[in-house]
Design an enzyme around this catalytic site. Structure first.
Site, short mmCIF file in Angstrom:
data_model
loop_
_atom_site.label_atom_id
_atom_site.label_comp_id
_atom_site.label_asym_id
_atom_site.label_seq_id
_atom_site.Cartn_x
_atom_site.Cartn_y
_atom_site.Cartn_z
N CYS A 108 0.83 -1.21 0.00
CA CYS A 108 0.00 0.00 0.00
C CYS A 108 0.86 1.26 0.00
O CYS A 108 1.88 1.33 0.68
CB CYS A 108 -0.89 0.03 1.22
SG CYS A 108 -1.86 -1.45 1.42
N ARG B 267 4.82 0.32 -6.27
CA ARG B 267 4.85 -0.53 -5.08
C ARG B 267 3.94 -1.74 -5.22
O ARG B 267 4.05 -2.70 -4.47
CB ARG B 267 4.44 0.28 -3.84
CG ARG B 267 5.44 1.34 -3.45
CD ARG B 267 4.85 2.23 -2.38
NE ARG B 267 4.66 1.55 -1.13
CZ ARG B 267 5.54 1.53 -0.14
NH1 ARG B 267 6.68 2.15 -0.28
NH2 ARG B 267 5.28 0.92 0.98
N TRP C 128 -3.18 -2.67 -1.48
CA TRP C 128 -2.84 -4.05 -1.87
C TRP C 128 -3.63 -4.92 -0.89
O TRP C 128 -3.32 -4.97 0.30
CB TRP C 128 -1.34 -4.27 -1.72
CG TRP C 128 -0.83 -5.55 -2.32
CD1 TRP C 128 -0.45 -5.75 -3.61
CD2 TRP C 128 -0.63 -6.79 -1.64
NE1 TRP C 128 -0.02 -7.04 -3.77
CE2 TRP C 128 -0.12 -7.70 -2.59
CE3 TRP C 128 -0.83 -7.23 -0.33
CZ2 TRP C 128 0.18 -9.01 -2.26
CZ3 TRP C 128 -0.52 -8.54 -0.01
CH2 TRP C 128 -0.02 -9.42 -0.98
N ASN D 88 -1.85 1.39 6.46
CA ASN D 88 -0.98 0.35 5.89
C ASN D 88 -0.67 -0.64 6.99
O ASN D 88 -0.41 -0.23 8.13
CB ASN D 88 0.35 0.95 5.43
CG ASN D 88 0.26 1.56 4.05
OD1 ASN D 88 -0.82 1.64 3.48
ND2 ASN D 88 1.39 2.02 3.55
N GLY D 89 -0.64 -1.91 6.66
CA GLY D 89 -0.29 -2.91 7.65
C GLY D 89 -1.47 -3.83 7.92
O GLY D 89 -2.41 -3.90 7.12
N GLU E 221 18.06 -16.57 -9.60
CA GLU E 221 17.63 -15.20 -9.87
C GLU E 221 17.04 -15.07 -11.29
O GLU E 221 16.03 -14.39 -11.49
CB GLU E 221 18.81 -14.24 -9.66
CG GLU E 221 18.57 -12.80 -10.02
CD GLU E 221 17.42 -12.13 -9.27
OE1 GLU E 221 16.84 -12.74 -8.37
OE2 GLU E 221 17.07 -11.00 -9.64
N LYS F 74 13.25 -13.88 -12.08
CA LYS F 74 12.90 -12.74 -12.96
C LYS F 74 11.89 -13.20 -14.01
O LYS F 74 10.92 -12.50 -14.31
CB LYS F 74 14.14 -12.17 -13.66
CG LYS F 74 15.07 -11.34 -12.82
CD LYS F 74 14.57 -9.98 -12.43
CE LYS F 74 13.95 -9.92 -11.09
NZ LYS F 74 14.63 -10.11 -9.89
N GLU G 262 8.46 -13.77 -12.32
CA GLU G 262 7.83 -12.54 -11.82
C GLU G 262 7.16 -11.74 -12.92
O GLU G 262 6.06 -11.24 -12.73
CB GLU G 262 8.89 -11.62 -11.17
CG GLU G 262 9.32 -12.04 -9.79
CD GLU G 262 10.36 -11.09 -9.21
OE1 GLU G 262 10.21 -10.65 -8.08
OE2 GLU G 262 11.35 -10.78 -9.91
N HIS H 173 18.55 -35.56 -9.70
CA HIS H 173 17.78 -35.93 -8.51
C HIS H 173 16.32 -35.49 -8.64
O HIS H 173 15.64 -35.31 -7.64
CB HIS H 173 18.42 -35.33 -7.26
CG HIS H 173 19.83 -35.77 -7.07
ND1 HIS H 173 20.18 -37.07 -6.82
CD2 HIS H 173 21.01 -35.09 -7.15
CE1 HIS H 173 21.48 -37.18 -6.73
NE2 HIS H 173 22.01 -35.98 -6.93
N LYS I 198 6.35 -4.16 -4.61
CA LYS I 198 7.78 -3.81 -4.56
C LYS I 198 8.32 -3.93 -3.15
O LYS I 198 9.44 -4.38 -2.92
CB LYS I 198 7.94 -2.38 -5.07
CG LYS I 198 9.35 -1.87 -5.07
CD LYS I 198 10.13 -2.48 -6.19
CE LYS I 198 11.59 -2.10 -6.20
NZ LYS I 198 12.39 -3.18 -6.83
C1 G6P Z 1 9.51 -8.24 -3.17
C2 G6P Z 1 9.96 -7.73 -4.52
C3 G6P Z 1 11.26 -8.42 -4.92
C4 G6P Z 1 12.31 -8.22 -3.83
C5 G6P Z 1 11.79 -8.68 -2.47
C6 G6P Z 1 12.73 -8.26 -1.35
O1 G6P Z 1 9.13 -9.57 -3.25
O2 G6P Z 1 8.96 -7.99 -5.49
O3 G6P Z 1 11.74 -7.86 -6.13
O4 G6P Z 1 13.44 -8.95 -4.15
O5 G6P Z 1 10.54 -8.08 -2.19
O6 G6P Z 1 12.76 -6.86 -1.31
P1 G6P Z 1 13.89 -5.99 -0.62
O7 G6P Z 1 13.37 -4.58 -0.72
O8 G6P Z 1 13.98 -6.45 0.80
O9 G6P Z 1 15.15 -6.19 -1.37
#
Ligand code: G6P
Length: 593
Positions: free
Chosen positions: A2, A28, A77, A103-104, A471, A475, A478, A494, A588
């Site tokens: 949020c 975000r 959110w 928020n929260g 990673e 990506k 996501e 395995h 985000k």
């Molecule tokens: C969310 C984002 C990711 C990020 C993760 C950790 O899941 O979508 O892209 O890697 O949070 O975020 P941070 O701000 O702690 O690196």
């Protein structure tokens, strides 16, 4: 998650200011939004015009909202209650004269709600947030408004931030505990936001609220009160170092591709400016009896990479864990332990909670974060900024390679060879630049076109290429929504090899290191089962069906290798007509558990 943006001042276009603020917070991640502005000419009693919508802001307009100098907005959110107009914030009390955003998660909302209903309050939404505004309304019957907000906040369990518009004055009252909140101190007006980057067009002078700070802000003054004691607190504003330009797309169609392209210069910058910090901070690692790294999502993969880098370069064993799991395995921490927390936002709740638990065991905390003034930055005993500039695309790119760059420097500094760290990093910056030339991007785009309709993609690597594989797969998942799985190539036999069939895309990282031969064997095993092999390597090989060259940058080759994965994921999203900046369901900054 949020987003919050509020304005109180002398300008009459609060609706536009707040709306623009919300647009800056879109990255975000959210599923509905809302704005409230005070209606003009309503005397000592505030009445508000409220606009709420589900979905993205898109081309929405707020020009029909009344002229006002007092406004508040929110991007939601969803957690409690579906994505509906009614559940969107702001929420109001029974009389409609108190406006609140939150928020929260209010963990005890059911109990509070039951009580408030018994006292005659009428609820319209399914949210936990609405409880807070009715609670304030109830408490305001017997004390001042600010006091009612303070007392109400003390009754909320969980990690929360709320902002309330005063029912009788042009004044915000806001409080935080866990969820981020920052005050922008402007000329002729003040601002409140969940994220400092949203304040850049208005002011660089900010105050980051600490946990249990209550802020009372009108057009002229900002006061901070300790929520537990009700006592005034002196504030020390900070100056933001980011520029507006850094937080805009510029010539690029998406933030993600802009941020991908920024990486070579960020890496060179870290190579030159990060050395002295690396030397200083490596001493803490050296002195610690045991060291752990913790992070979530992409940041957790930087932790895995770190564990290999410290082992390889500095002969040092460092454990790692994802933030949400670390709390279950920190019984052995002592005051001699060091916990390194990695995070772009510095607000990820699982990382923060892990850090707080570790602190409870007496461990020292070292934070490597991208956001100045963030909760982790302040919580840590030693903090270091990544220096990647504002990252707006939900999927992290430059903050990830920025973290890796600092880890390379730290590991070399720990090994007593800081200059070697610098030169390795410069090689990585050069190799990354080559990955991003128009020819190289065109090649990766061609590959994305070929892969765009595949259901599964597998990515293998060993050593430092193992976190590169994780990673790359993350990506792809996501932003293109294709199922991708990254794993240690040795694990192929395995289980995962059972899934490889004719035409399955298999990406293999084959850098010029000790993993080359064994990983090539893995690629061959996949090929033998019909897999289509995409080789990312310093040299071509006949087993590759598609080859993407990446120059050798020693231990830092993981950086350009991952950039290939980022560019591939980006073009896969584009080829599938998806918005890479705002993937569905993701946020985000994950500030709730
Ligand atoms: C969310 C984002 C990711 C990020 C993760 C950790 O899941 O979508 O892209 O890697 O949070 O975020 P941070 O701000 O702690 O690196």
């Amino acid at each position: 998650m949020c987003g919050i943006f509020g304005y109180v001042g002398h300008q009459e276009d609060a609706a536009d200011i707040v709306f623009e603020g919300l647009k800056r917070l879109e990255y975000r991640g959210y599923d509905s939004w809302g704005i409230a502005v005070k209606k003009p000419g309503t005397g000592s009693k505030n009445t508000f015009a409220i606009r709420k919508r589900t979905g993205k802001i898109g081309n929405a307009k707020v020009s029909d909202l009344p002229k006002s100098s007092f406004g508040l907005g929110h991007t939601r959110w969803a957690t409690h209650g579906g994505v509906t107009k009614i559940n969107a914030h702001p929420h109001t009390d029974c009389t409609g004269s108190i406006v609140l955003i939150h928020n929260g998660i209010i963990e005890n909302y059911e109990k509070l709600k039951k009580n408030l209903i018994a006292h005659g309050h009428r609820f319209v939404s399914e949210t936990d947030s609405e409880v807070a505004v009715h609670l304030i309304e109830e408490l305001n019957k017997t004390c001042s408004f600010t006091e009612a907000v303070r007392k109400a906040f003390l009754k909320l369990e969980g990690l929360n931030a709320i902002i309330v518009m005063h029912p009788r004055a042009h004044t915000f009252v806001g409080v935080r505990n866990g969820s981020p909140l920052v005050v922008g101190l402007g000329k002729g007006g003040n601002y409140l936001a969940s994220d400092a980057a949203a304040l850049l067009p208005h002011t660089k002078k900010v105050y980051f609220l600490e946990d249990n700070d209550l802020v009372v802000a009108d057009a002229e003054n900002v006061q901070i009160i300790e929520v537990k004691t009700g006592k005034r607190k002196k504030i020390k504003p900070r100056t933001l170092t980011w520029s507006i330009k850094q937080a805009e797309k510029g010539k690029y169609p998406h933030f993600m591709i802009k941020e991908i392209h920024e990486q070579p210069s960020i890496l060179s910058e870290i190579a030159s400016s990060g050395l002295s910090n690396a030397k200083k901070l490596s001493k803490h690692i050296d002195q610690a009896f045991d060291t752990y790294m913790v992070g979530c999502g992409t940041a957790s993969y930087a932790c895995i990479a770190g564990s290999y880098l410290f082992s390889k370069i500095a002969n040092r064993h460092i454990n790692w864990a994802v933030g949400s799991e670390f709390g279950y395995q920190l019984d052995f921490l002592t005051p001699k332990s060091l916990v390194m927390a990695l995070s772009q936002s510095g607000e990820t709740i699982d990382t923060l909670e892990a850090v707080k638990k570790a602190k409870g065991k007496g461990a020292k905390i070292f934070a490597l974060v991208n956001t100045l003034g963030s909760s982790l930055y302040r919580e840590a005993d030693y903090s270091m900024l990544i220096g990647a500039g504002p990252e707006k695309a939900v999927a992290s790119t430059k903050a990830f390679t920025g973290k890796l760059a600092h880890l390379v420097l730290l590991a070399y500094a720990l090994a007593g060879k800081p200059k070697s760290g610098q030169s390795t990093l410069l090689k990585a910056a050069k190799a990354s630049k080559t990955v991003l030339t128009p020819e190289s991007r065109a090649r990766i785009k061609k590959l994305a076109e070929r892969m765009k309709n595949k259901e599964h993609i597998y990515v293998i690597g060993r050593g430092l290429s193992y976190p590169a594989s994780l990673e790359t797969a993350l990506k792809i998942k996501e932003i293109s929504y294709i199922h991708a799985e990254g794993f240690a190539a040795g694990e192929l036999k395995h289980g995962v090899i059972a899934l490889v069939e004719k035409g399955t895309p298999c990406i293999a990282f084959l850098p010029n290191d000790e993993t080359y031969g064994a990983n090539l064997a893995g690629a061959m095993e996949m090929k033998a089962r019909g897999g289509s092999i995409i080789g990312i390597s310093h040299k071509p090989h006949e087993v590759f069906d598609f080859y993407i060259p990446v120059a050798d940058a020693q231990e830092a080759t993981i950086i350009p290798n991952v950039i290939v994965g980022q560019v591939l994921a980006y073009y896969l999203a584009i080829a599938r007509d998806l918005d890479p900046d705002m993937p569905r369901n993701l946020a985000k900054s994950v500030t709730v558990k």
